[in-house]
Design a protein around this motif. Sequence first.
Motif, PDB file in Angstrom:
ATOM      1  N   HIS A  16       0.831  -1.056  -0.404  1.00 54.72           N
ATOM      2  CA  HIS A  16       0.377   0.242  -0.187  1.00 54.72           C
ATOM      3  C   HIS A  16       0.681   1.182   0.020  1.00 54.72           C
ATOM      4  N   LEU A  17       1.988   1.411   0.619  1.00 53.64           N
ATOM      5  CA  LEU A  17       2.679   2.039   0.715  1.00 53.64           C
ATOM      6  C   LEU A  17       3.958   2.984  -0.233  1.00 53.64           C
ATOM      7  N   SER A  18       3.697   1.809  -1.461  1.00 57.16           N
ATOM      8  CA  SER A  18       4.462   1.945  -2.262  1.00 57.16           C
ATOM      9  C   SER A  18       3.349   2.286  -3.731  1.00 57.16           C
ATOM     10  N   GLY A  19       2.452   2.281  -3.053  1.00 53.11           N
ATOM     11  CA  GLY A  19       1.522   3.010  -4.019  1.00 53.11           C
ATOM     12  C   GLY A  19       1.558   4.321  -4.442  1.00 53.11           C
ATOM     13  N   LYS A  20       1.875   4.938  -2.963  1.00 49.34           N
ATOM     14  CA  LYS A  20       1.778   6.291  -2.676  1.00 49.34           C
ATOM     15  C   LYS A  20       3.257   6.794  -2.793  1.00 49.34           C
ATOM     16  N   GLU A  21       3.922   7.303  -3.431  1.00 49.91           N
ATOM     17  CA  GLU A  21       4.683   7.707  -4.023  1.00 49.91           C
ATOM     18  C   GLU A  21       5.202   9.283  -3.459  1.00 49.91           C
ATOM     19  N   GLU A  22       4.183   9.621  -3.438  1.00 49.38           N
ATOM     20  CA  GLU A  22       3.011  11.111  -3.379  1.00 49.38           C
ATOM     21  C   GLU A  22       3.039  11.996  -1.893  1.00 49.38           C
ATOM     22  N   GLU A  23       3.165  10.728  -0.914  1.00 49.70           N
ATOM     23  CA  GLU A  23       3.296  10.926   0.165  1.00 49.70           C
ATOM     24  C   GLU A  23       4.608  12.080   0.757  1.00 49.70           C
ATOM     25  N   LYS A  24       5.026  12.268   1.787  1.00 46.85           N
ATOM     26  CA  LYS A  24       5.639  12.858   2.522  1.00 46.85           C
ATOM     27  C   LYS A  24       6.954  12.282   2.675  1.00 46.85           C
ATOM     28  N   SER A  25       8.199  13.139   1.652  1.00 47.94           N
ATOM     29  CA  SER A  25       9.254  11.541   2.520  1.00 47.94           C
ATOM     30  C   SER A  25       9.354  11.284   4.272  1.00 47.94           C
ATOM     31  N   LYS A  26       8.927  12.697   5.044  1.00 47.01           N
ATOM     32  CA  LYS A  26       9.280  12.667   6.314  1.00 47.01           C
ATOM     33  C   LYS A  26       8.144  11.417   7.418  1.00 47.01           C
ATOM     34  N   THR A  27       6.605  12.187   6.268  1.00 47.82           N
ATOM     35  CA  THR A  27       5.948  10.746   7.333  1.00 47.82           C
ATOM     36  C   THR A  27       6.170   8.859   6.267  1.00 47.82           C
ATOM     37  N   ARG A  28       6.718   9.423   5.599  1.00 47.36           N
ATOM     38  CA  ARG A  28       6.568   7.654   4.826  1.00 47.36           C
ATOM     39  C   ARG A  28       7.918   7.516   5.490  1.00 47.36           C
ATOM     40  N   LYS A  29       8.593   7.757   5.585  1.00 47.96           N
ATOM     41  CA  LYS A  29      10.019   7.551   6.379  1.00 47.96           C
ATOM     42  C   LYS A  29       9.363   6.958   7.683  1.00 47.96           C
ATOM     43  N   ARG A  30       8.908   7.666   8.011  1.00 50.27           N
ATOM     44  CA  ARG A  30       8.366   7.771   9.831  1.00 50.27           C
ATOM     45  C   ARG A  30       7.317   6.285  10.210  1.00 50.27           C
ATOM     46  N   LYS A  31       6.338   6.296   8.901  1.00 48.05           N
ATOM     47  CA  LYS A  31       5.778   4.249   8.762  1.00 48.05           C
ATOM     48  C   LYS A  31       6.953   2.957   8.732  1.00 48.05           C
ATOM     49  N   LEU A  32       8.263   3.810   7.868  1.00 48.56           N
ATOM     50  CA  LEU A  32       8.336   2.724   7.671  1.00 48.56           C
ATOM     51  C   LEU A  32       9.710   2.363   8.728  1.00 48.56           C
ATOM     52  N   LYS A  33       9.553   2.903   9.445  1.00 53.18           N
ATOM     53  CA  LYS A  33      10.097   2.412  10.322  1.00 53.18           C
ATOM     54  C   LYS A  33       9.645   2.068  11.701  1.00 53.18           C
ATOM     55  N   MET A  34       7.973   2.362  11.594  1.00 51.82           N
ATOM     56  CA  MET A  34       7.007   1.764  12.241  1.00 51.82           C
ATOM     57  C   MET A  34       6.952  -0.060  11.916  1.00 51.82           C
ATOM     58  N   LEU A  35       6.808  -0.006  10.536  1.00 51.73           N
ATOM     59  CA  LEU A  35       6.551  -1.230  10.149  1.00 51.73           C
ATOM     60  C   LEU A  35       7.775  -2.034  10.786  1.00 51.73           C
ATOM     61  N   LEU A  36       8.853  -2.018  10.052  1.00 52.69           N
ATOM     62  CA  LEU A  36      10.570  -2.489  10.774  1.00 52.69           C
ATOM     63  C   LEU A  36      10.629  -2.778  11.913  1.00 52.69           C
ATOM     64  N   TYR A  37       9.999  -1.729  12.855  1.00 46.64           N
ATOM     65  CA  TYR A  37       9.730  -2.249  13.687  1.00 46.64           C
ATOM     66  C   TYR A  37       8.370  -3.402  13.935  1.00 46.64           C
ATOM     67  N   VAL A  38       7.645  -3.153  13.718  1.00 47.54           N
ATOM     68  CA  VAL A  38       6.705  -4.508  13.588  1.00 47.54           C
ATOM     69  C   VAL A  38       7.406  -5.909  13.562  1.00 47.54           C
ATOM     70  N   SER A  39       7.964  -5.934  12.692  1.00 46.05           N
ATOM     71  CA  SER A  39       8.615  -6.650  11.924  1.00 46.05           C
ATOM     72  C   SER A  39       9.853  -7.441  12.710  1.00 46.05           C
ATOM     73  N   THR A  40      10.345  -6.345  13.249  1.00 47.22           N
ATOM     74  CA  THR A  40      11.803  -6.950  14.299  1.00 47.22           C
ATOM     75  C   THR A  40      10.360  -7.897  15.785  1.00 47.22           C
ATOM     76  N   MET A  41       9.825  -6.943  15.719  1.00 50.50           N
ATOM     77  CA  MET A  41       9.285  -7.899  16.977  1.00 50.50           C
ATOM     78  C   MET A  41       8.316  -9.207  16.810  1.00 50.50           C
ATOM     79  N   PHE A  42       7.520  -9.223  15.393  1.00 50.49           N
ATOM     80  CA  PHE A  42       7.908 -10.547  15.252  1.00 50.49           C
ATOM     81  C   PHE A  42       8.349 -11.726  15.426  1.00 50.49           C
ATOM     82  N   LEU A  43       9.674 -10.873  14.770  1.00 48.73           N
ATOM     83  CA  LEU A  43      10.759 -12.573  14.724  1.00 48.73           C
ATOM     84  C   LEU A  43      11.583 -12.583  16.013  1.00 48.73           C
TER      85      LEU A  43
END
Length: 436
Positions: free
Chosen positions: A270-297
Amino acid sequence: MASTVGAASMKRKRDERSNESLSFELASSSSTGLGPVLVSFPALEAPKDTPFRCYGRKKAKKDNEREKDDDGRTLVVGEAPAVEFISNEEESQRAADAGCRYLLAIRDPQTSKIKILPAAKSPYILTRTVKALKSITPADASALAYREARTALGETFGTKKAKAAIRAQERNRVDVGAMQGVMQHVIEGIDEKAEGLLTKEEAKELADSARLIPPFSLTATDPADVYPLNDIIPDAEFKALNITAVEHNLQDVGMLPWKHSKWVNNHLKHLSGKEEEKSKTRKRKLKMLLYVSTMFLFRRVTSHSKGLDKDAVCEKMSNIPTIIVDGLLSRFTETTRDSSVHILTSAMSTKFMAYLLALCLRVDSFASNPKTLADDLSVSVTNINAAYRNLGCKLKTLTERERANRGLSDTLADTKFAVLTTPVQFPKVRTGKKKT
């Protein structure tokens, strides 16, 4: 000779009288006034010279009318030197209700007439009072005196079983009289001890603070302020997250710490289809997704029943910064005394689930689908829903507008989402036994 003649003359007189005809006369009560009355002396007979009087009850005068008897009710009173007699109205009325009527026959020897007189009333039942006993104070008829007398009688003449029951009853009885002197001290002691008790509001705050969830704000008006991000992910760990590899290729899930999460993978697409999203918001959301994946592991690694030491965990999570691994171990695992083995206990597992779902809520714009996360975590939807309720979420379907704002398909119209609302309200703690 003279005596013989006298006896013969007396016999002739008696025979002459016997030959006289007898006559009967039936007298009415109206012609004779009150008439004779019958009385009964239970267990005691009054002396023959005891004078008796009959009194009638009268009503008060009304409008210059003459006094009248109150339904003919009368009272018989007699007095002897040692005893007084008085009729008992209740017992006399009971005898009258029996239905018996009495007639009195009086023979006049002068006229040889027998007069039949109806009794004024059924027999009066008399009670007696001994004059010498009037001055004696009656015995105490209270419940306490009765119980004491009954107890004494039972201890003297009762059976072994009855005596044992009396002793058991005496042991269990509270002496109220003995408590009166110390009652005020007891009340003061209760008030003094009660000063340290919590009020209802304080008890609720204490119960909320003991919940195994991230720090929260009860006064927040925006769902984003209920669970601040820096209380879920410490700032040092958030800065240590490296999203460079993931940011350049969002479709490559192999770059994630745990690549089998459907929830994380869907958000990356879903995030890959939103290229127009602000860079700061995009990076913040990516970090949260990466942390969720880390918690799963992390959950996958520490779910070992006997636990693992720190080195073993770091080895299995070698692609994760050490500061993040240390933070996860310190917050969500416990160690036994004199041991370095980290165990994901039941309480810590509940806490870990709360932090994970709170982070997922933030990524999902505070409306998560419990079914997707239940599949990723291999737990039942019921347990996931309970964890969301513990976070203060409400389970409900989303409107068409809410689904459109979140980019959700209309196929989820009947799906219940966990929605975080403000002000946050936690479920009440249930007390008592569960109803069956």
